[in-house]
Scaffold this motif. Structure first.
Motif, mmCIF file in Angstrom:
data_model
loop_
_atom_site.group_PDB
_atom_site.id
_atom_site.type_symbol
_atom_site.label_atom_id
_atom_site.label_comp_id
_atom_site.label_asym_id
_atom_site.label_seq_id
_atom_site.Cartn_x
_atom_site.Cartn_y
_atom_site.Cartn_z
ATOM 1 N N VAL A 33 0.862 -1.025 0.334
ATOM 2 C CA VAL A 33 -0.004 -0.063 -0.039
ATOM 3 C C VAL A 33 1.067 1.160 0.042
ATOM 4 C CG1 VAL A 33 -1.835 1.342 1.349
ATOM 5 C CG2 VAL A 33 -1.859 -1.405 1.067
ATOM 6 N N GLU A 34 1.891 1.021 0.983
ATOM 7 C CA GLU A 34 2.608 2.529 0.834
ATOM 8 C C GLU A 34 3.508 2.288 -0.243
ATOM 9 O OE1 GLU A 34 7.030 3.732 3.462
ATOM 10 O OE2 GLU A 34 5.465 1.612 3.626
ATOM 11 N N HIS A 35 4.297 1.742 -0.918
ATOM 12 C CA HIS A 35 4.988 1.583 -2.412
ATOM 13 C C HIS A 35 4.533 1.669 -3.592
ATOM 14 C CE1 HIS A 35 8.627 2.060 0.689
ATOM 15 N NE2 HIS A 35 8.032 1.374 1.236
ATOM 16 N N VAL A 36 3.688 0.412 -3.766
ATOM 17 C CA VAL A 36 2.934 0.124 -5.361
ATOM 18 C C VAL A 36 2.192 1.340 -5.590
ATOM 19 C CG1 VAL A 36 2.543 -2.025 -6.586
ATOM 20 C CG2 VAL A 36 4.214 -2.672 -4.742
ATOM 21 N N TRP A 37 0.513 1.249 -4.146
ATOM 22 C CA TRP A 37 -0.117 1.670 -4.679
ATOM 23 C C TRP A 37 -0.125 3.087 -5.767
ATOM 24 C CZ3 TRP A 37 -1.769 -2.682 -4.862
ATOM 25 C CH2 TRP A 37 -2.137 -3.359 -3.538
ATOM 26 N N PRO A 38 0.462 4.318 -4.733
ATOM 27 C CA PRO A 38 1.104 5.414 -5.712
ATOM 28 C C PRO A 38 0.781 5.009 -7.584
ATOM 29 C CG PRO A 38 1.578 5.070 -3.270
ATOM 30 C CD PRO A 38 1.164 3.874 -3.403
ATOM 31 N N LEU A 39 2.079 3.833 -7.748
ATOM 32 C CA LEU A 39 2.552 3.898 -8.414
ATOM 33 C C LEU A 39 1.046 3.448 -9.481
ATOM 34 C CD1 LEU A 39 6.292 2.260 -8.488
ATOM 35 C CD2 LEU A 39 5.796 4.194 -8.657
ATOM 36 N N ILE A 40 0.461 2.462 -8.845
ATOM 37 C CA ILE A 40 -0.951 2.321 -9.998
ATOM 38 C C ILE A 40 -1.862 3.806 -9.994
ATOM 39 C CG2 ILE A 40 -3.185 1.168 -9.700
ATOM 40 C CD1 ILE A 40 -1.360 -0.765 -8.608
ATOM 41 N N ALA A 41 -1.937 4.191 -8.620
ATOM 42 C CA ALA A 41 -2.644 5.673 -9.466
ATOM 43 C C ALA A 41 -2.858 6.790 -9.742
ATOM 44 C CB ALA A 41 -2.485 6.329 -7.712
ATOM 45 N N ASP A 42 -0.842 7.138 -10.130
ATOM 46 C CA ASP A 42 -0.417 7.414 -11.351
ATOM 47 C C ASP A 42 -0.126 7.366 -12.636
ATOM 48 O OD1 ASP A 42 1.967 6.475 -11.834
ATOM 49 O OD2 ASP A 42 2.728 8.029 -9.961
ATOM 50 N N GLY A 43 -0.252 6.057 -12.794
ATOM 51 C CA GLY A 43 -0.672 5.399 -14.084
ATOM 52 C C GLY A 43 0.464 5.076 -14.458
ATOM 53 N N SER A 44 1.575 5.446 -13.538
ATOM 54 C CA SER A 44 2.900 3.775 -13.837
ATOM 55 C C SER A 44 2.814 2.341 -13.773
ATOM 56 C CB SER A 44 3.673 4.159 -13.174
ATOM 57 O OG SER A 44 4.718 5.417 -12.339
ATOM 58 N N ILE A 45 1.770 2.026 -13.243
ATOM 59 C CA ILE A 45 1.300 0.355 -13.793
ATOM 60 C C ILE A 45 0.031 0.223 -13.852
ATOM 61 C CG2 ILE A 45 1.612 -1.737 -12.190
ATOM 62 C CD1 ILE A 45 3.558 -0.339 -10.371
ATOM 63 N N ARG A 46 -0.389 -0.495 -14.406
ATOM 64 C CA ARG A 46 -1.854 -0.678 -14.591
ATOM 65 C C ARG A 46 -1.921 -2.539 -15.255
ATOM 66 N NH1 ARG A 46 -2.970 -3.188 -20.227
ATOM 67 N NH2 ARG A 46 -1.028 -2.901 -21.422
ATOM 68 N N PRO A 47 -3.029 -2.203 -13.984
ATOM 69 C CA PRO A 47 -3.735 -4.330 -13.727
ATOM 70 C C PRO A 47 -3.809 -4.499 -15.381
ATOM 71 C CG PRO A 47 -5.228 -3.125 -12.777
ATOM 72 C CD PRO A 47 -4.555 -1.742 -13.063
ATOM 73 N N VAL A 48 -3.983 -5.661 -15.489
ATOM 74 C CA VAL A 48 -3.228 -6.287 -17.602
ATOM 75 C C VAL A 48 -4.610 -7.494 -17.079
ATOM 76 C CG1 VAL A 48 -3.032 -7.649 -18.695
ATOM 77 C CG2 VAL A 48 -0.665 -5.640 -17.833
ATOM 78 N N ILE A 49 -6.025 -7.870 -17.320
ATOM 79 C CA ILE A 49 -6.941 -8.301 -17.025
ATOM 80 C C ILE A 49 -7.032 -8.991 -18.085
ATOM 81 C CG2 ILE A 49 -9.630 -8.638 -17.131
ATOM 82 C CD1 ILE A 49 -7.732 -7.493 -14.262
#
Length: 328
Positions: free
Chosen positions: A283-299
């Motif tokens: 939550v501390e280190h990874v969630w911000p990277l999802i929030a800013d678009g650096s990482i996207r879930p691949v479905i």
């Protein structure tokens, strides 16, 4: 409540959906009304009888979910864990293929900003696996290189993006041009078709003869010798799967010469405290990277829970890219 029931062990055909008794939150737990869950390789192993749940865990398959908190254990303090009504995702030891699941409060995470409730079900297992193994255990650093075996799967697609976002150089293997293109799109600097290329040689050339600093491996025994050969001095091989078998030959002399490390880890059987610490770090280190678009879930696919057998068939045939999600 509705849940997936396994009629013995075997192929996807043993899975069906039926009614089972409701679960209740125990000490330190919250109860989640499940909106969606996701299919993992471990689920197919459990279906076949090769990966039983840890003692005390639900016998129902499912290692992650998203949903809404509907009850809390009576012992939880007001400021401990999510509130009733909170939309969350969670890392589970089992029980995700059901309409209700009880889970330790520390393994429940808020949904990252910008991610919808259903898609969030595809995040806990991959995020916790990649963050804990690649960064907390193997200590991948900015400027180092990583080889991701199976780059187009759920773990692989997340590992490529996270390593890229944190400044590592990424090499990834996959088995088709389409999957290799996806790896490149997600940030892999070098893609390797494991069907007709030698990843050891490609890694050697790509790193100027140095080798890679970290390897995230899902194959196990069949890749052990070559993975060690591909490591750089002080390289770290992290084995998280045994798709290529549990036994392989390890040349200790070669490993000593490289001052290398071979680490085998699993997430499911760790103590609640360990998994809670991993979730907090994610939550501390990874969630911000999802929030800013650096990482996207691949479905890959989103299917209703009633199509669980088809979802497992898709996982078994290996044609998927990213995660397969089941909705309730």
């Amino acid at each position: 409540m509705r849940a997936v029931i396994a009629d013995g062990t075997g192929g996807p055909e043993v899975l069906s959906v039926g009614e089972v008794p409701d679960v209740e939150p125990g000490p330190g737990e919250v109860l989640i009304k499940v909106a969606a869950t996701a299919v993992n390789r471990a689920d197919t192993l459990q279906r076949r009888g090769f990966y039983p749940p840890p003692p005390g865990s639900s016998e129902t398959i499912g290692l992650e979910c998203s949903g809404t908190v509907v009850a809390r254990g009576a012992d939880l303090a007001d400021d401990e864990g999510p509130a009733i009504g909170a939309e969350v995702c969670a890392l589970l030891s089992g029980g995700g293929y059901a309409s209700l699941v009880a889970v330790p409060a520390g393994q429940v995470m808020p949904i990252p900003e910008g991610v919808d409730l259903v898609t969030a079900a595809a995040l806990p297992e991959v995020a916790c696996t990649v963050w804990s193994n690649v960064f907390m255990v193997a200590g991948l650093q900015r400027g180092e290189s990583i080889l991701v075996q199976g780059g187009a799967g759920g773990i692989g697609t997340f590992a490529i993006q996270l390593a890229t976002a944190l400044g590592a150089r990424v090499l990834a293997t996959a088995g088709s041009p389409e999957k290799l293109a996806l790896c490149a799109e997600l940030g892999a600097d070098v893609t390797i078709n494991y069907r007709d290329e030698d990843f050891v040689e490609v890694a050697r050339v790509a790193t100027g003869g140095v080798g890679v600093n970290v390897i995230l491996d899902n194959m196990g025994g069949s890749y052990l010798t070559r993975n060690v050969a591909a490591l750089a001095t002080e390289g770290r091989l992290v084995v998280i799967g045994l798709q290529g078998g549990a036994r392989g030959e390890l040349d200790l002399g070669r490993l000593l010469a490289k001052r290398g490390a071979v680490i085998a880890t699993s997430l499911r059987g760790r103590p609640v405290g360990d998994k809670s610490a991993i979730c907090a770090s994610v939550v501390e280190h990874v969630w911000p990277l999802i929030a800013d678009g650096s990482i996207r879930p691949v479905i890959d696919q989103v299917l209703p829970l009633d199509d669980v057998a088809a979802a497992h068939e898709r996982m078994d045939d290996g044609g998927h890219t990213g995660k397969i999600v089941l909705t309730l």
